[in-house]
Design a protein around this motif. Structure first.
Motif, PDB file in Angstrom:
ATOM      1  N   GLN A 243       0.829  -1.204   0.000  1.00  8.48           N
ATOM      2  CA  GLN A 243       0.000   0.000   0.000  1.00  8.48           C
ATOM      3  C   GLN A 243       0.865   1.256   0.000  1.00  8.48           C
ATOM      4  OE1 GLN A 243      -2.475  -1.505   3.516  1.00  8.48           O
ATOM      5  NE2 GLN A 243      -3.893  -0.074   2.534  1.00  8.48           N
ATOM      6  N   ILE A 245       0.143   4.959   1.214  1.00  8.58           N
ATOM      7  CA  ILE A 245      -0.877   5.632   2.026  1.00  8.58           C
ATOM      8  C   ILE A 245      -0.563   7.119   2.118  1.00  8.58           C
ATOM      9  CG2 ILE A 245      -1.872   5.772   4.347  1.00  8.58           C
ATOM     10  CD1 ILE A 245      -1.276   2.774   4.595  1.00  8.58           C
ATOM     11  N   GLN A 253      -3.953   9.274   8.785  1.00 11.10           N
ATOM     12  CA  GLN A 253      -4.110   8.662   7.480  1.00 11.10           C
ATOM     13  C   GLN A 253      -5.365   9.160   6.775  1.00 11.10           C
ATOM     14  OE1 GLN A 253      -1.923   4.397   8.499  1.00 11.10           O
ATOM     15  NE2 GLN A 253      -3.910   4.424   7.545  1.00 11.10           N
ATOM     16  N   GLY A 255      -6.040   7.881   3.555  1.00  9.55           N
ATOM     17  CA  GLY A 255      -6.512   6.733   2.799  1.00  9.55           C
ATOM     18  C   GLY A 255      -5.408   6.154   1.949  1.00  9.55           C
ATOM     19  N   THR A 256      -5.745   5.090   1.226  1.00 16.83           N
ATOM     20  CA  THR A 256      -4.794   4.404   0.363  1.00 16.83           C
ATOM     21  C   THR A 256      -4.822   5.016  -1.029  1.00 16.83           C
ATOM     22  OG1 THR A 256      -5.025   2.327   1.580  1.00 16.83           O
ATOM     23  CG2 THR A 256      -4.183   2.182  -0.665  1.00 16.83           C
ATOM     24  N   PHE A 259      -2.790   0.407  -4.167  1.00 20.06           N
ATOM     25  CA  PHE A 259      -2.816  -0.902  -3.514  1.00 20.06           C
ATOM     26  C   PHE A 259      -2.399  -1.951  -4.530  1.00 20.06           C
ATOM     27  CE2 PHE A 259      -4.965  -4.893  -2.535  1.00 20.06           C
ATOM     28  CZ  PHE A 259      -4.694  -5.064  -1.190  1.00 20.06           C
ATOM     29  N   GLY A 270      -6.496   3.555  -5.553  1.00 20.48           N
ATOM     30  CA  GLY A 270      -7.490   3.936  -4.561  1.00 20.48           C
ATOM     31  C   GLY A 270      -7.578   2.875  -3.487  1.00 20.48           C
ATOM     32  N   ALA A 271      -8.679   2.859  -2.748  1.00 24.81           N
ATOM     33  CA  ALA A 271      -8.838   1.927  -1.632  1.00 24.81           C
ATOM     34  C   ALA A 271      -8.864   0.493  -2.125  1.00 24.81           C
ATOM     35  CB  ALA A 271     -10.122   2.242  -0.875  1.00 24.81           C
ATOM     36  N   SER A 273     -10.757  -1.850  -1.409  1.00 27.67           N
ATOM     37  CA  SER A 273     -12.123  -2.331  -1.638  1.00 27.67           C
ATOM     38  C   SER A 273     -12.608  -2.042  -3.049  1.00 27.67           C
ATOM     39  CB  SER A 273     -13.075  -1.685  -0.631  1.00 27.67           C
ATOM     40  OG  SER A 273     -13.023  -0.263  -0.729  1.00 27.67           O
ATOM     41  N   CYS A 282     -17.335   3.370  -7.977  1.00 20.05           N
ATOM     42  CA  CYS A 282     -16.272   3.535  -6.981  1.00 20.05           C
ATOM     43  C   CYS A 282     -15.259   4.560  -7.446  1.00 20.05           C
ATOM     44  CB  CYS A 282     -15.589   2.201  -6.692  1.00 20.05           C
ATOM     45  SG  CYS A 282     -14.550   1.636  -8.060  1.00 20.05           S
ATOM     46  N   GLY A 284     -11.944   3.979  -7.321  1.00 23.62           N
ATOM     47  CA  GLY A 284     -10.682   3.336  -7.676  1.00 23.62           C
ATOM     48  C   GLY A 284     -10.702   2.785  -9.090  1.00 23.62           C
TER      49      GLY A 284
END
Length: 323
Positions: A243, A245, A253, A255-256, A259, A270-271, A273, A282, A284
């Motif tokens: 990650q 971050i 933090q 967020g990511t 990834f 992005g995240a 998820s 989303c 990402g």
């Protein structure tokens, strides 16, 4: 007292350092070059101090062979390494043929210090560290590596209010790069590997490098974190994913930003998820590890975006077709 190996120089003509004293101020263990080189034919004419220990240093510190005591808050206890320096040009002060110090035009200067001290020279702060100092171009000794024995981040530290001892210390460099020479390991248990910079720990511990606006340990300076996370290693190369971050102005933090799945190399912008959902809903974008090819034989590389809409086609790299 003077103890010599071979013929020793007299104290009167030995260098005494910057603040040289005329009187015999301590124990002198003399050496000479009468034995010649250690090349298999010479003899040992080096004087030395040998200390032997049989006890561990536990409750009563029995195993301490040398003890240094800081008798004032601003005192330094240092081991100094001196070298002759030409006073006219600051070059090394050795004869190029004999390798002995030049007969004139030199001064003995400390090139390296290692030791500990508590209060700063200017009395403006508490350093409380062991350090390695190396001379700069002016001859001044500069701390290059330090290991604190106090928490230096506490601005309220004073000579009589600073806690001595710290559970986790912060080893720091100063006016120095830190380089790891990459070398192939050819023998022993680690043959086939290379020397490296390693951040290690179990799967239950985050392994990360922090990019901060401060060299203190406080998290408030964090701006970016490069991390191998604690996602469970469940087999088939899963877990301990990568990650990048991003952090807020106070170090928390946000967020990511990036990834990477270790098992298949898939990258999520992005995240994490975002990988589990349709890109239409989303923030990402998910990229595959390989260039996709057309079933019709078109050899142009395809981008790995998962949903073929107009916005995503605009994100393709030049020369790519959206799948």
């Amino acid at each position: 007292m003077t103890t010599a190996g071979g013929t020793s120089a007299t104290y009167a003509n030995l260098p005494k350092g910057i603040a040289g004293r005329s009187e015999n101020a301590g124990l002198i263990i003399g050496s000479s070059y009468t034995g010649g080189d250690d090349d298999g034919t010479g003899t040992d004419s080096t004087g030395r101090l040998n200390l032997y220990s049989y006890q561990r240093a536990n409750v009563g510190s029995f195993g301490e062979n040398i003890r240094h005591f800081l008798m004032r808050s601003d005192a330094k206890t240092m081991q100094a390494f001196y070298i002759p320096v030409q006073t006219s040009n600051k070059k090394g002060g050795y004869n190029a043929t004999s390798r002995d110090p030049l007969a004139s035009g030199i001064a003995w200067k400390p090139a390296v210090w290692q030791g500990a001290h508590y209060e700063a020279n200017d009395h403006g702060s508490i350093h409380g560290h062991w350090e390695l100092e190396v001379a700069d171009s002016t001859g001044a000794l500069q701390g290059r590596l330090e290991i604190p024995f106090v928490d230096q981040s506490k601005l309220s530290n004073g000579t009589d209010t600073t806690t001595i001892g710290i559970d986790y210390t912060n080893i720091r460099t100063n006016q120095a790069d830190f380089s790891v020479r990459a070398q192939n390991i050819t023998t022993g248990d680690y043959a086939g590997q290379t020397t490296c910079l390693r951040v290690g720990g179990g799967n239950d511990k985050v392994k990360e490098i922090r990019l901060s606006i401060s060299s203190d340990m406080l998290a408030s300076g964090d701006r970016w974190k490069i991390r191998a996370n604690t996602d469970t290693e469940s087999g088939s190369n899963a877990g301990t994913n990568f990650q990048l971050i991003r952090c807020a102005d106070d170090g928390t933090q946000l967020g990511t930003a990036l990834f990477v799945e270790r098992s298949d190399g898939q990258i999520t912008n992005g995240a994490p998820s975002a990988r589990k959902r349709s890109l239409g809903g989303c923030m990402g974008h998910v990229w595959g590890p390989r260039l996709l090819r057309s079933a019709l034989g078109d050899d142009r590389p395809r981008c790995g975006l998962r949903q073929p809409d107009v916005w995503h086609r605009r994100a393709c790299l030049p020369g790519q077709r959206h799948r």
